[in-house]
Scaffold this active site. Structure first.
Site, PDB file in Angstrom:
ATOM      1  N   HIS A   1     -40.128 -91.180  34.266  1.00  4.33           N
ATOM      2  CA  HIS A   1     -39.474 -90.380  33.220  1.00  4.33           C
ATOM      3  C   HIS A   1     -40.219 -89.088  32.929  1.00  4.33           C
ATOM      4  O   HIS A   1     -39.982 -88.454  31.896  1.00  4.33           O
ATOM      5  CB  HIS A   1     -39.309 -91.229  31.953  1.00  4.33           C
ATOM      6  CG  HIS A   1     -38.379 -92.366  32.191  1.00  4.33           C
ATOM      7  ND1 HIS A   1     -37.001 -92.256  32.079  1.00  4.33           N
ATOM      8  CD2 HIS A   1     -38.617 -93.636  32.623  1.00  4.33           C
ATOM      9  CE1 HIS A   1     -36.440 -93.401  32.400  1.00  4.33           C
ATOM     10  NE2 HIS A   1     -37.403 -94.258  32.735  1.00  4.33           N
TER      11      HIS A   1
ATOM     12  N   LYS B   1     -33.827 -89.616  38.508  1.00  4.76           N
ATOM     13  CA  LYS B   1     -33.706 -89.324  37.075  1.00  4.76           C
ATOM     14  C   LYS B   1     -33.648 -87.803  36.915  1.00  4.76           C
ATOM     15  O   LYS B   1     -32.609 -87.223  37.226  1.00  4.76           O
ATOM     16  CB  LYS B   1     -34.838 -90.014  36.319  1.00  4.76           C
ATOM     17  CG  LYS B   1     -34.710 -91.550  36.456  1.00  4.76           C
ATOM     18  CD  LYS B   1     -35.742 -92.296  35.699  1.00  4.76           C
ATOM     19  CE  LYS B   1     -35.477 -93.787  35.609  1.00  4.76           C
ATOM     20  NZ  LYS B   1     -35.170 -94.536  36.817  1.00  4.76           N
TER      21      LYS B   1
ATOM     22  N   SER C   1     -40.306 -95.633  29.213  1.00  7.75           N
ATOM     23  CA  SER C   1     -38.864 -95.474  29.420  1.00  7.75           C
ATOM     24  C   SER C   1     -38.024 -95.764  28.190  1.00  7.75           C
ATOM     25  O   SER C   1     -36.968 -95.166  28.007  1.00  7.75           O
ATOM     26  CB  SER C   1     -38.409 -96.374  30.562  1.00  7.75           C
ATOM     27  OG  SER C   1     -38.641 -97.738  30.254  1.00  7.75           O
TER      28      SER C   1
HETATM   29  C1  PLP Z   1     -40.489 -96.599  34.221  1.00  3.54           C
HETATM   30  C2  PLP Z   1     -39.558 -96.918  35.335  1.00  3.54           C
HETATM   31  N1  PLP Z   1     -40.065 -97.253  36.524  1.00  3.54           N
HETATM   32  C3  PLP Z   1     -39.267 -97.553  37.556  1.00  3.54           C
HETATM   33  C4  PLP Z   1     -37.897 -97.527  37.447  1.00  3.54           C
HETATM   34  C5  PLP Z   1     -37.041 -97.883  38.612  1.00  3.54           C
HETATM   35  O1  PLP Z   1     -36.591 -96.727  39.261  1.00  3.54           O
HETATM   36  P1  PLP Z   1     -35.242 -96.732  40.091  1.00  3.54           P
HETATM   37  O2  PLP Z   1     -34.131 -96.549  39.123  1.00  3.54           O
HETATM   38  O3  PLP Z   1     -35.386 -95.597  41.050  1.00  3.54           O
HETATM   39  O4  PLP Z   1     -35.167 -98.052  40.779  1.00  3.54           O
HETATM   40  C6  PLP Z   1     -37.318 -97.157  36.240  1.00  3.54           C
HETATM   41  C7  PLP Z   1     -35.848 -97.107  36.129  1.00  3.54           C
HETATM   42  O5  PLP Z   1     -35.198 -97.330  35.226  1.00  3.54           O
HETATM   43  C8  PLP Z   1     -38.171 -96.867  35.137  1.00  3.54           C
HETATM   44  O6  PLP Z   1     -37.670 -96.564  33.945  1.00  3.54           O
END
Ligand code: PLP
Length: 398
Positions: free
Chosen positions: A218, A249, A190
């Site tokens: 992502h 996203k 991310s």
């Molecule tokens: C790699 C990763 N996993 C999980 C999440 C969490 O997802 P959510 O925004 O749907 O809670 C994010 C969010 O920023 C993320 O970047």
């Protein structure tokens, strides 16, 4: 007497909170909220001024697409606004199951299960699949929700250096007697935008009898021929036990999913606390996600434009002497290092109408504060040229 004690207690609490806030400020880690006053497009009205948005995970630019809005409105007309309860009580609606069938087909898996957010999915899945006596092997740059999931699970957690297969193998050798071994990694990281060595991870998992869980937050919507993600791109769906991804996203809505076997789905429905003990997502959110997957599959040209935009910005920044990374992903980190300098750079860009959020610890490791630039398919060449010019001007003055 009681009232005096109450006020004394309130004052002490207020003091301790103020002290903690001051410590955050002293470390240059104080965060505050910016307000977006329009829809999530390539330009934003941010705290009253128009800026070009290079800080969103809305990679395909569909968060404000009329097809999603239309689907949400129709779902509200037909099913109402709220789901009223958790899935296991009375909140399992037709649209939840319709979306899960669609997600399973999209991901090429036997089954899928929807979660209220990616954060809840990761904490819930990890603490369901691993516990006392089990072992989790986790990449050092995994997201906070994965870190918290490891903590919640109480399993022995071994953190291997980012993408380092040899360290992962060393870790696997240390836990041969664990009841269950689970390797967890993001596919596209991310904050760095690079890709995990999934082929090597899967091979090691098979050699040491471990399960693999891949977070495609992502990657969902933008990688692979149909947008299903990196696991699908590499043809690894059958060898990855848990594919997790988000709907908020590139898919432009909200929520998350896991894709895997029917048995995994059943186990999560029975054991996963962040699935069981929460009100289910409302119908409009399900309908948006169904419409988003349709769009992703129907319009591959969105991905093509996104990659073209990525190449244009990457090239422009490299020409200015920046190192936006080599990977092909819409996440481009410009590492500044020092927290204060990083936030100053971000503020100066903002003054020039370019929003590229500075990212600091604990989101990234100390000493690696960065501008996290993200591209969208709806950026125009003019947006990208204006960003490159802003970077040129800010760099010249710093
Ligand atoms: C790699 C990763 N996993 C999980 C999440 C969490 O997802 P959510 O925004 O749907 O809670 C994010 C969010 O920023 C993320 O970047």
């Amino acid at each position: 007497m009681l009232a005096a004690l109450y006020y004394l207690n309130q004052a002490m609490t207020a003091d301790s909170i103020q002290n903690e806030l001051q410590a955050i400020r002293n470390a240059s880690l104080y965060r505050s909220l910016r307000r977006v006053e329009n829809d999530q497009g390539p330009t934003l009205m941010l705290d009253g001024r128009e800026v070009i948005n290079f800080s969103s995970n809305n990679y395909l630019g569909i968060a404000n697409h009329p097809a999603l809005a239309e689907a949400a409105k129709k779902a509200i007309d037909r099913y109402g606004c709220g789901s009223g309860a958790s899935r296991l009580i009375s909140g399992n609606m037709t649209l939840h199951e319709e979306l899960e069938t669609k997600l399973a087909a999209f991901k090429g898996s036997e089954a899928a299960l929807v979660f209220n957010s990616g954060f809840q999915a990761n904490t819930g899945i990890l603490s369901t699949l691993a516990g006392d006596g089990d072992a989790i092997l986790s990449d050092a740059l995994n997201h906070a929700s994965i870190i918290d999931g490891c903590r919640l699970s109480r399993a022995k957690t071994i953190v291997y250096a980012h993408g380092a297969l040899h360290q992962l193998e060393e870790g696997l050798k240390q836990v041969t007697s664990a009841r269950r071994k689970l390797i967890v990694t993001e596919s596209i990281f991310s904050m760095d935008g690079d890709e995990a060595p999934l082929g090597g991870i899967v091979e090691l998992a098979e050699k040491y009898d471990a399960m693999v869980m891949v977070d495609e937050a992502h990657a969902t919507g933008i990688f692979g021929t149909n947008g299903a993600g990196v696991v699908a791109k590499l043809g690894l769906a059958e060898r990855v036990a848990v594919q997790m991804g988000t709907l908020g996203k590139a898919l432009g809505g909200f929520g998350a999913y896991i894709a895997g076997s029917c048995a995994l789905r059943e186990l999560l429905i029975n054991r996963c606390r962040s699935f069981i003990f929460t009100t289910s997502l409302p119908p409009a959110v399900m309908a948006m996600a169904i419409a988003a997957i349709d769009l992703v599959e129907r319009e591959p040209e969105r991905r093509e434009i996104l990659w073209k935009n990525c190449r244009a910005l990457q090239e422009g920044l490299k020409n200015l002497g920046f190192s936006p990374g080599e990977s092909q992903s819409p996440i481009m980190p410009i590492i500044i290092g020092d927290v204060t300098k990083c936030m100053q750079f971000s503020e100066r860009l903002l003054e020039k109408g370019v929003f590229a959020q500075g990212i600091r610890p604990p989101t990234v490791p100390p000493g690696t504060s960065r501008l996290r630039i993200t591209l969208m398919a709806t950026h125009t060449r003019d947006h990208i040229d204006r960003a490159i010019e802003a970077f040129r001007q800010v760099k010249e003055k710093s």
